[in-house]
Design an enzyme around this catalytic site. Sequence first.
Site, short mmCIF file in Angstrom:
data_model
loop_
_atom_site.label_atom_id
_atom_site.label_comp_id
_atom_site.label_asym_id
_atom_site.label_seq_id
_atom_site.Cartn_x
_atom_site.Cartn_y
_atom_site.Cartn_z
N LYS A 10 0.84 -1.20 0.00
CA LYS A 10 0.00 0.00 0.00
C LYS A 10 0.88 1.26 0.00
O LYS A 10 2.09 1.18 0.23
CB LYS A 10 -0.91 -0.03 1.24
CG LYS A 10 -1.89 -1.22 1.28
CD LYS A 10 -2.78 -1.12 2.51
CE LYS A 10 -3.68 -2.33 2.67
NZ LYS A 10 -4.56 -2.19 3.87
N TYR A 50 -12.56 -2.67 -2.76
CA TYR A 50 -13.03 -2.67 -1.37
C TYR A 50 -14.56 -2.68 -1.31
O TYR A 50 -15.14 -2.09 -0.40
CB TYR A 50 -12.47 -1.46 -0.62
CG TYR A 50 -11.03 -1.63 -0.17
CD1 TYR A 50 -10.65 -2.70 0.66
CD2 TYR A 50 -10.05 -0.71 -0.52
CE1 TYR A 50 -9.33 -2.85 1.09
CE2 TYR A 50 -8.73 -0.86 -0.08
CZ TYR A 50 -8.38 -1.93 0.73
OH TYR A 50 -7.09 -2.08 1.17
N PHE A 58 -14.95 3.94 7.91
CA PHE A 58 -13.57 4.13 7.49
C PHE A 58 -13.39 4.04 5.98
O PHE A 58 -12.27 4.14 5.48
CB PHE A 58 -12.64 3.12 8.19
CG PHE A 58 -12.93 1.67 7.91
CD1 PHE A 58 -12.40 1.04 6.78
CD2 PHE A 58 -13.73 0.92 8.76
CE1 PHE A 58 -12.68 -0.29 6.50
CE2 PHE A 58 -14.00 -0.42 8.50
CZ PHE A 58 -13.47 -1.02 7.37
N ARG A 86 -1.74 -14.29 4.25
CA ARG A 86 -2.47 -13.63 5.35
C ARG A 86 -1.71 -13.86 6.67
O ARG A 86 -1.65 -12.99 7.53
CB ARG A 86 -3.89 -14.18 5.47
CG ARG A 86 -4.79 -13.87 4.27
CD ARG A 86 -5.39 -12.51 4.29
NE ARG A 86 -6.37 -12.30 5.33
CZ ARG A 86 -7.11 -11.21 5.44
NH1 ARG A 86 -6.99 -10.22 4.55
NH2 ARG A 86 -7.97 -11.08 6.41
N THR A 92 -5.03 -7.31 11.09
CA THR A 92 -5.32 -6.01 10.47
C THR A 92 -4.72 -4.85 11.28
O THR A 92 -4.16 -3.93 10.70
CB THR A 92 -6.85 -5.81 10.37
OG1 THR A 92 -7.40 -6.91 9.63
CG2 THR A 92 -7.19 -4.51 9.68
N ARG A 103 2.92 -6.77 9.37
CA ARG A 103 2.25 -5.67 10.07
C ARG A 103 2.76 -5.55 11.51
O ARG A 103 2.87 -4.44 12.04
CB ARG A 103 0.74 -5.90 10.04
CG ARG A 103 0.14 -5.70 8.64
CD ARG A 103 -1.23 -6.34 8.51
NE ARG A 103 -1.95 -5.95 7.31
CZ ARG A 103 -3.14 -6.46 6.99
NH1 ARG A 103 -3.72 -7.37 7.77
NH2 ARG A 103 -3.75 -6.07 5.88
N ASN A 117 -1.55 -0.22 7.26
CA ASN A 117 -0.91 -1.48 7.65
C ASN A 117 -0.07 -2.14 6.55
O ASN A 117 0.08 -3.36 6.53
CB ASN A 117 -1.96 -2.44 8.23
CG ASN A 117 -3.10 -2.68 7.26
OD1 ASN A 117 -3.01 -2.32 6.08
ND2 ASN A 117 -4.18 -3.29 7.73
N HIS A 120 -1.88 -5.47 1.69
CA HIS A 120 -3.16 -6.15 1.53
C HIS A 120 -2.88 -7.56 1.06
O HIS A 120 -1.96 -7.78 0.27
CB HIS A 120 -4.00 -5.44 0.47
CG HIS A 120 -5.19 -6.25 0.01
ND1 HIS A 120 -6.39 -6.25 0.68
CD2 HIS A 120 -5.33 -7.12 -1.03
CE1 HIS A 120 -7.22 -7.08 0.07
NE2 HIS A 120 -6.61 -7.62 -0.97
N GLU A 131 -9.94 -9.99 -7.25
CA GLU A 131 -9.05 -8.83 -7.06
C GLU A 131 -7.92 -8.82 -8.10
O GLU A 131 -7.52 -7.75 -8.58
CB GLU A 131 -8.47 -8.86 -5.64
CG GLU A 131 -9.54 -8.65 -4.58
CD GLU A 131 -9.05 -8.90 -3.16
OE1 GLU A 131 -7.84 -9.25 -2.98
OE2 GLU A 131 -9.85 -8.76 -2.22
P1 DAT Z 1 -7.61 -6.72 6.00
O1 DAT Z 1 -6.79 -5.72 5.20
O2 DAT Z 1 -6.83 -7.27 7.14
O3 DAT Z 1 -8.27 -7.78 5.14
P2 DAT Z 1 -10.23 -5.44 6.16
O4 DAT Z 1 -10.52 -6.07 4.83
O5 DAT Z 1 -11.20 -5.69 7.27
O6 DAT Z 1 -8.77 -5.86 6.68
O7 DAT Z 1 -10.12 -3.86 5.99
C1 DAT Z 1 -9.45 -3.28 4.87
C2 DAT Z 1 -8.53 -2.19 5.37
O8 DAT Z 1 -9.30 -1.13 5.95
C3 DAT Z 1 -7.59 -2.63 6.49
O9 DAT Z 1 -6.40 -3.21 5.97
C4 DAT Z 1 -7.34 -1.37 7.23
C5 DAT Z 1 -8.65 -0.61 7.12
N1 DAT Z 1 -9.54 -0.85 8.27
C6 DAT Z 1 -10.19 -2.01 8.57
N2 DAT Z 1 -10.95 -1.89 9.67
C7 DAT Z 1 -10.78 -0.61 10.09
C8 DAT Z 1 -11.28 0.16 11.20
N3 DAT Z 1 -12.14 -0.37 12.09
N4 DAT Z 1 -10.86 1.44 11.33
C9 DAT Z 1 -10.01 2.00 10.45
N5 DAT Z 1 -9.50 1.33 9.38
C10 DAT Z 1 -9.87 0.05 9.21
MG MG Z 2 -9.76 -7.57 3.69
#
Ligand code: DAT
Ligand code: MG
Length: 137
Positions: A10, A50, A58, A86, A92, A103, A117, A120, A131
Amino acid sequence: MTEQTLVLVKPDGVRRNLIGEVIARIERKGYVVTDLRYVSATRELLTEHYEEHVGKPFFEPLVEFMMSGPTVAVRVEGNGVVEGFRSLAGATNPTTAAPGTIRGDLGRDWGKAVIENIVHGSDSTLSADRELGIWFK
Ligand code: DAT
Ligand code: MG
């Protein structure tokens, strides 16, 4: 065909010069990088990528962050690579992600509206195929 996943370095990872570090960890694990692209993501691409997060509090900060600089998209192959990457990436939230993970070792809380973080990784083989189609159109 071998299992594939989409890894993104990212914008925070690119800014912090961690492209090589992330790819090195993937390669040391034994997975194979089979394609790689430097991408300035558009809102349209990110909304598709996304889609599960559209409407969450967020989401807008996430899109702004992902448009704040270039992303490196990486196609990675290997048996079990979706789950395996993963596991390499860690949880996350970088504050609690286990040490030893990308991370956990390289990320932290920067006090922003969106969690930054570094990477992805697709969360299922179905997501991976979807994706990869978005980032390697
Ligand atoms: P991951 O990237 O671990 O699959 P995710 O798909 O739930 O996590 O979310 C996508 C991204 O969005 C994640 O890498 C960071 C951000 N994110 C997720 N949950 C969040 C939250 N509660 N507050 C702020 N940013 C968040
Ligand atoms: Mg995700």
